[in-house]
Design a protein around this motif. Structure first.
Motif, PDB file in Angstrom:
ATOM      1  N   ASN A  29      -2.704  -0.702  -0.618  1.00 42.79           N
ATOM      2  CA  ASN A  29      -3.946   0.070  -0.577  1.00 42.79           C
ATOM      3  C   ASN A  29      -5.151  -0.824  -0.314  1.00 42.79           C
ATOM      4  O   ASN A  29      -6.224  -0.662  -0.888  1.00 42.79           O
ATOM      5  N   ARG A  30      -4.961  -1.777   0.592  1.00 43.58           N
ATOM      6  CA  ARG A  30      -6.018  -2.710   0.946  1.00 43.58           C
ATOM      7  C   ARG A  30      -6.121  -2.794   2.456  1.00 43.58           C
ATOM      8  O   ARG A  30      -5.146  -2.572   3.186  1.00 43.58           O
ATOM      9  N   GLY A  31      -7.323  -3.153   2.941  1.00 42.09           N
ATOM     10  CA  GLY A  31      -7.532  -3.230   4.373  1.00 42.09           C
ATOM     11  C   GLY A  31      -8.418  -4.383   4.772  1.00 42.09           C
ATOM     12  O   GLY A  31      -9.095  -5.002   3.945  1.00 42.09           O
ATOM     13  N   VAL A  32      -8.401  -4.668   6.068  1.00 38.18           N
ATOM     14  CA  VAL A  32      -9.289  -5.673   6.652  1.00 38.18           C
ATOM     15  C   VAL A  32      -9.853  -5.101   7.942  1.00 38.18           C
ATOM     16  O   VAL A  32      -9.371  -4.102   8.481  1.00 38.18           O
ATOM     17  N   GLU A  33     -10.890  -5.761   8.428  1.00 38.39           N
ATOM     18  CA  GLU A  33     -11.478  -5.397   9.709  1.00 38.39           C
ATOM     19  C   GLU A  33     -11.420  -6.592  10.640  1.00 38.39           C
ATOM     20  O   GLU A  33     -11.780  -7.713  10.247  1.00 38.39           O
ATOM     21  N   LEU A  34     -10.945  -6.358  11.862  1.00 39.85           N
ATOM     22  CA  LEU A  34     -10.932  -7.389  12.896  1.00 39.85           C
ATOM     23  C   LEU A  34     -12.194  -7.247  13.737  1.00 39.85           C
ATOM     24  O   LEU A  34     -12.543  -6.147  14.175  1.00 39.85           O
ATOM     25  N   ARG A  35     -12.867  -8.368  13.991  1.00 39.90           N
ATOM     26  CA  ARG A  35     -14.041  -8.385  14.864  1.00 39.90           C
ATOM     27  C   ARG A  35     -13.821  -9.473  15.902  1.00 39.90           C
ATOM     28  O   ARG A  35     -13.774 -10.660  15.572  1.00 39.90           O
ATOM     29  N   GLY A  36     -13.663  -9.048  17.135  1.00 36.09           N
ATOM     30  CA  GLY A  36     -13.387 -10.015  18.192  1.00 36.09           C
ATOM     31  C   GLY A  36     -13.759  -9.464  19.549  1.00 36.09           C
ATOM     32  O   GLY A  36     -14.571  -8.539  19.667  1.00 36.09           O
ATOM     33  N   THR A  37     -13.165 -10.033  20.592  1.00 36.70           N
ATOM     34  CA  THR A  37     -13.394  -9.583  21.968  1.00 36.70           C
ATOM     35  C   THR A  37     -12.064  -9.174  22.579  1.00 36.70           C
ATOM     36  O   THR A  37     -10.997  -9.690  22.200  1.00 36.70           O
ATOM     37  N   LEU A  38     -12.133  -8.255  23.525  1.00 33.11           N
ATOM     38  CA  LEU A  38     -10.913  -7.708  24.114  1.00 33.11           C
ATOM     39  C   LEU A  38     -10.061  -8.773  24.791  1.00 33.11           C
ATOM     40  O   LEU A  38      -8.830  -8.674  24.808  1.00 33.11           O
ATOM     41  N   ASP A  39     -10.698  -9.787  25.371  1.00 34.52           N
ATOM     42  CA  ASP A  39      -9.933 -10.794  26.115  1.00 34.52           C
ATOM     43  C   ASP A  39      -9.313 -11.852  25.205  1.00 34.52           C
ATOM     44  O   ASP A  39      -8.388 -12.555  25.608  1.00 34.52           O
ATOM     45  N   ARG A  40      -9.801 -11.977  23.953  1.00 36.69           N
ATOM     46  CA  ARG A  40      -9.243 -12.968  23.029  1.00 36.69           C
ATOM     47  C   ARG A  40      -9.095 -12.369  21.627  1.00 36.69           C
ATOM     48  O   ARG A  40      -9.675 -12.872  20.655  1.00 36.69           O
ATOM     49  N   PRO A  41      -8.322 -11.310  21.497  1.00 30.52           N
ATOM     50  CA  PRO A  41      -8.226 -10.645  20.188  1.00 30.52           C
ATOM     51  C   PRO A  41      -7.594 -11.518  19.114  1.00 30.52           C
ATOM     52  O   PRO A  41      -7.879 -11.350  17.928  1.00 30.52           O
ATOM     53  N   GLU A  42      -6.747 -12.470  19.539  1.00 31.87           N
ATOM     54  CA  GLU A  42      -6.102 -13.344  18.553  1.00 31.87           C
ATOM     55  C   GLU A  42      -7.098 -14.257  17.842  1.00 31.87           C
ATOM     56  O   GLU A  42      -6.796 -14.831  16.789  1.00 31.87           O
ATOM     57  N   GLU A  43      -8.314 -14.394  18.408  1.00 32.29           N
ATOM     58  CA  GLU A  43      -9.343 -15.221  17.783  1.00 32.29           C
ATOM     59  C   GLU A  43     -10.315 -14.393  16.935  1.00 32.29           C
ATOM     60  O   GLU A  43     -11.357 -14.905  16.504  1.00 32.29           O
ATOM     61  N   ALA A  44      -9.979 -13.151  16.683  1.00 30.47           N
ATOM     62  CA  ALA A  44     -10.878 -12.260  15.937  1.00 30.47           C
ATOM     63  C   ALA A  44     -11.115 -12.758  14.520  1.00 30.47           C
ATOM     64  O   ALA A  44     -10.226 -13.335  13.880  1.00 30.47           O
ATOM     65  N   ARG A  45     -12.333 -12.540  14.036  1.00 31.82           N
ATOM     66  CA  ARG A  45     -12.641 -12.783  12.629  1.00 31.82           C
ATOM     67  C   ARG A  45     -11.981 -11.688  11.797  1.00 31.82           C
ATOM     68  O   ARG A  45     -11.873 -10.532  12.214  1.00 31.82           O
ATOM     69  N   VAL A  46     -11.579 -12.060  10.600  1.00 31.40           N
ATOM     70  CA  VAL A  46     -10.942 -11.113   9.687  1.00 31.40           C
ATOM     71  C   VAL A  46     -11.793 -11.005   8.435  1.00 31.40           C
ATOM     72  O   VAL A  46     -12.049 -12.004   7.758  1.00 31.40           O
ATOM     73  N   LEU A  47     -12.255  -9.787   8.146  1.00 26.91           N
ATOM     74  CA  LEU A  47     -13.119  -9.552   7.000  1.00 26.91           C
ATOM     75  C   LEU A  47     -12.477  -8.504   6.084  1.00 26.91           C
ATOM     76  O   LEU A  47     -11.900  -7.523   6.570  1.00 26.91           O
ATOM     77  N   PRO A  48     -12.582  -8.674   4.780  1.00 26.43           N
ATOM     78  CA  PRO A  48     -12.100  -7.620   3.877  1.00 26.43           C
ATOM     79  C   PRO A  48     -12.863  -6.325   4.127  1.00 26.43           C
ATOM     80  O   PRO A  48     -14.050  -6.339   4.451  1.00 26.43           O
ATOM     81  N   SER A  49     -12.179  -5.216   3.990  1.00 25.47           N
ATOM     82  CA  SER A  49     -12.800  -3.917   4.248  1.00 25.47           C
ATOM     83  C   SER A  49     -12.517  -2.962   3.099  1.00 25.47           C
ATOM     84  O   SER A  49     -11.377  -2.874   2.616  1.00 25.47           O
ATOM     85  N   ALA A  50     -13.542  -2.233   2.687  1.00 23.98           N
ATOM     86  CA  ALA A  50     -13.381  -1.213   1.655  1.00 23.98           C
ATOM     87  C   ALA A  50     -12.979   0.131   2.237  1.00 23.98           C
ATOM     88  O   ALA A  50     -12.738   1.080   1.486  1.00 23.98           O
ATOM     89  N   HIS A  51     -12.883   0.217   3.562  1.00 24.88           N
ATOM     90  CA  HIS A  51     -12.554   1.499   4.194  1.00 24.88           C
ATOM     91  C   HIS A  51     -11.110   1.883   3.904  1.00 24.88           C
ATOM     92  O   HIS A  51     -10.197   1.078   4.036  1.00 24.88           O
ATOM     93  N   ARG A  52     -10.909   3.140   3.502  1.00 23.69           N
ATOM     94  CA  ARG A  52      -9.577   3.688   3.280  1.00 23.69           C
ATOM     95  C   ARG A  52      -9.347   4.822   4.256  1.00 23.69           C
ATOM     96  O   ARG A  52      -9.968   5.878   4.127  1.00 23.69           O
ATOM     97  N   PRO A  53      -8.504   4.633   5.264  1.00 19.35           N
ATOM     98  CA  PRO A  53      -8.306   5.701   6.242  1.00 19.35           C
ATOM     99  C   PRO A  53      -7.699   6.937   5.595  1.00 19.35           C
ATOM    100  O   PRO A  53      -6.883   6.843   4.673  1.00 19.35           O
ATOM    101  N   ASN A  54      -8.110   8.094   6.062  1.00 22.17           N
ATOM    102  CA  ASN A  54      -7.540   9.339   5.569  1.00 22.17           C
ATOM    103  C   ASN A  54      -6.088   9.471   6.017  1.00 22.17           C
ATOM    104  O   ASN A  54      -5.692   8.904   7.035  1.00 22.17           O
ATOM    105  N   PRO A  55      -5.282  10.217   5.295  1.00 20.46           N
ATOM    106  CA  PRO A  55      -3.884  10.412   5.710  1.00 20.46           C
ATOM    107  C   PRO A  55      -3.802  11.102   7.065  1.00 20.46           C
ATOM    108  O   PRO A  55      -4.527  12.061   7.336  1.00 20.46           O
ATOM    109  N   ARG A  56      -2.921  10.598   7.920  1.00 19.39           N
ATOM    110  CA  ARG A  56      -2.637  11.248   9.195  1.00 19.39           C
ATOM    111  C   ARG A  56      -1.401  12.137   9.030  1.00 19.39           C
ATOM    112  O   ARG A  56      -0.782  12.209   7.979  1.00 19.39           O
ATOM    113  N   HIS A  57      -1.029  12.826  10.117  1.00 21.22           N
ATOM    114  CA  HIS A  57       0.026  13.838  10.026  1.00 21.22           C
ATOM    115  C   HIS A  57       1.349  13.267   9.537  1.00 21.22           C
ATOM    116  O   HIS A  57       2.057  13.907   8.747  1.00 21.22           O
ATOM    117  N   GLU A  58       1.714  12.067   9.988  1.00 19.55           N
ATOM    118  CA  GLU A  58       3.001  11.510   9.585  1.00 19.55           C
ATOM    119  C   GLU A  58       3.050  11.302   8.074  1.00 19.55           C
ATOM    120  O   GLU A  58       4.052  11.618   7.414  1.00 19.55           O
TER     121      GLU A  58
END
Length: 517
Positions: free
Chosen positions: A70-99
């Motif tokens: 029940n924990r999440g992070v947020e990636l902040r980067g660029t489309l051409d180099r996503p592997e270099e994205a910054r990783v920040l803790p996130s308080a966002h909890r996504p709502n349940p999807r259909h599955e």
């Protein structure tokens, strides 16, 4: 001459959800934050590029969530180099999807306490989650489900399901679990969570409206399931991008990133999501596949249907009545149903509209207010030279124009009549006239308009806090909004009172954006 409505599927600059998953699975900071989570179970979505005219190196933000911890992070980067994205803790909890909801429903139906009867429905209620706080400081994710038993002593009951452990909590803390109203709130029977499935189709199309050889409108239309922002964010209904009238750019983006509900009696509030497409009635051609219909007759959402929450279509429908194009979808958030639509007249007027309804439930009989917040990213004939004016009542037939030069939040009150965004050089633009039913904010709604300088990441207000209040004032920091790239947030407020003699089903709010030439 007959007006033609033409749509064609188009792509967009983004990282697909599976690419986001691959990046997360290989990123050491993600694994460290989520403590070795099973990457196959991570909840991820596509990472849509931010900013105007995004290219291969455009920035993005993407949520990555582990439902087990029940924990999440947020990636902040660029489309051409996503592997270099910054990783920040996130308080966002996504709502349940259909599955996740279908898995929870299977556990619920297998529980020995589940009521017997073929007419018992399992639906998605509000709130969407009832997470459990554990003694060690961790939390357990638990989607909620509504049980509707029309012949039971209690018609509605809200439960929480720990999908990982396969356990049902019939009395989750903080949720009114046993609720009953003699005639139910609303008349439409909800669709069970097990029945709605996404049948695919493009995420967005290019729309062209032609009157003979004259192009009246040209824009990108994004369906609710792919609308931005999401994770973080809650979608935004039918979203418009790159809106041009007769070849002139009007709006870079227009959508509804924030939708709140506030109950008067007990103070309960919800932040509703706007990415969940539900069924409505629309008959016509599907030139680009499922999810997009060009109709010969008017589509009918729950606002126009007499007795059910069913239909033959999910997605976005188009209908031109000879003078005006209607773009419409029906969306769901728990037991709420909304009509998300845009009406575009041939002469250039843009009418954003939002309609409020619901399916059978135990709560909406209580007096409550809906607060809907449109975001208009104006780019009148370009993105860097727009000016804003407020027109005040002077007691004569000619209102007084008052320039707005710094970021500010405003309420719709005398002497203000309307507002205007124009290109400083050409003088062309659009006036924002409040709708008849848009009302004025209460303290919970905060304000009615915000005039802001454009920033790519200011697509929503972030984590809204415990009462879900719109936190748009955090963007008001004194920047110039004169001869620059401007954004206007516009709020409509609707009060639903079951005891009001006027029918509440079908109320619609929204301003008119009228061209200035």
């Amino acid at each position: 001459m007959t007006v033609q409505v033409i749509i064609e599927a188009v792509g967009r600059a983004e990282l697909a959800a599976e690419r986001v998953r691959e990046v997360a699975a290989a990123h050491p900071d993600v694994l460290a934050h989520l403590e070795g989570a099973d990457t196959g179970r991570l909840i991820v979505g596509p990472a849509v590029a931010l900013g105007h005219d995004p290219d291969a190196g455009a920035p993005f933000r993407a949520g990555v969530f582990d439902p087990v911890s029940n924990r999440g992070v947020e990636l902040r980067g660029t489309l051409d180099r996503p592997e270099e994205a910054r990783v920040l803790p996130s308080a966002h909890r996504p709502n349940p999807r259909h599955e996740e909801l279908r898995a929870a429903a299977a556990i619920l139906r297998a529980d020995e306490r589940f009521p017997a009867g073929e007419d018992v429905l399992v639906y998605q209620p509000m709130p969407p989650l009832a997470d459990l706080d554990n003694p060690d400081g961790t939390t357990t994710r638990r989607p909620t489900l509504g049980v509707y038993d029309p012949s039971g002593a209690t018609r509605h009951r809200v439960v929480a399901v720990d999908v990982g452990a396969g356990v049902v909590d019939w009395s989750p803390a903080g949720v009114a679990v046993a609720m009953h109203h003699p005639g139910d709130c609303e008349s439409h029977l909800p669709v069970p969570v097990e029945s709605l499935r996404d049948r695919g189709g493009p995420d967005q199309v290019r729309l062209r409206v032609l009157d003979g050889t004259t192009e009246l409108w040209n824009m990108i239309v994004v369906r609710p399931r792919a609308s931005t922002p999401v994770d973080p964010g809650d979608g935004s209904g039918v979203e418009l991008r790159e809106v041009r009238h007769r070849g002139r750019l009007v709006l870079r983006q227009a959508h509804v990133p924030i939708l709140n509900v506030q109950y008067e009696e007990d103070g309960v509030t919800y932040r509703d999501w706007q990415y969940e497409e539900t069924r409505f009635s629309a008959t016509g051609a599907e030139p680009v596949g499922w999810g997009w219909r060009v109709c010969a007759g008017p589509p009918r959402t729950i606002l126009e249907r007499p007795d059910n929450d069913a239909g033959n279509f999910q997605g976005v429908a188009f209908h031109h009545d000879g003078h005006e194009l209607r773009i419409v979808s029906e969306i769901a958030a728990g037991w709420y149903r909304y009509a998300s639509e845009w009406r575009l007249t041939d002469d250039g007027t843009i009418k954003p509209r939002f309609g409020f309804a619901g399916v059978r439930n135990p709560r909406t009989c209580m007096r409550h207010r809906h607060h809907v917040y449109w975001r208009f990213d104006f780019d009148v004939e370009g993105s860097a030279n727009d000016v804003i004016e407020q027109f005040d009542d002077t007691g004569s037939t000619v209102p007084q124009a008052v320039p707005i030069v710094r970021e500010v939040a405003r309420k719709r009150r005398h002497p203000a009549l309307f507002w205007q965004v124009t290109d400083k050089t050409s003088g062309r633009g659009w006036r924002i006239h409040p709708g008849e039913h848009d009302n004025t904010t209460d303290p919970y709604g905060v304000a009615d308009l915000w005039f802001l300088r454009h920033h790519p990441a200011e697509l929503h207000d972030g984590n809204p806090g415990p009462d879900n209040r719109a936190m748009l004032n955090r963007f008001v920091d004194g920047e110039s909004v004169s001869a620059t790239n401007v954004v206007v947030w516009y709020a409509g407020h609707f009060r639903h009172d079951q005891n009001d003699p006027e029918p509440h089903q079908g109320h619609v709010v929204g301003p008119d954006l009228v061209p200035v030439t």
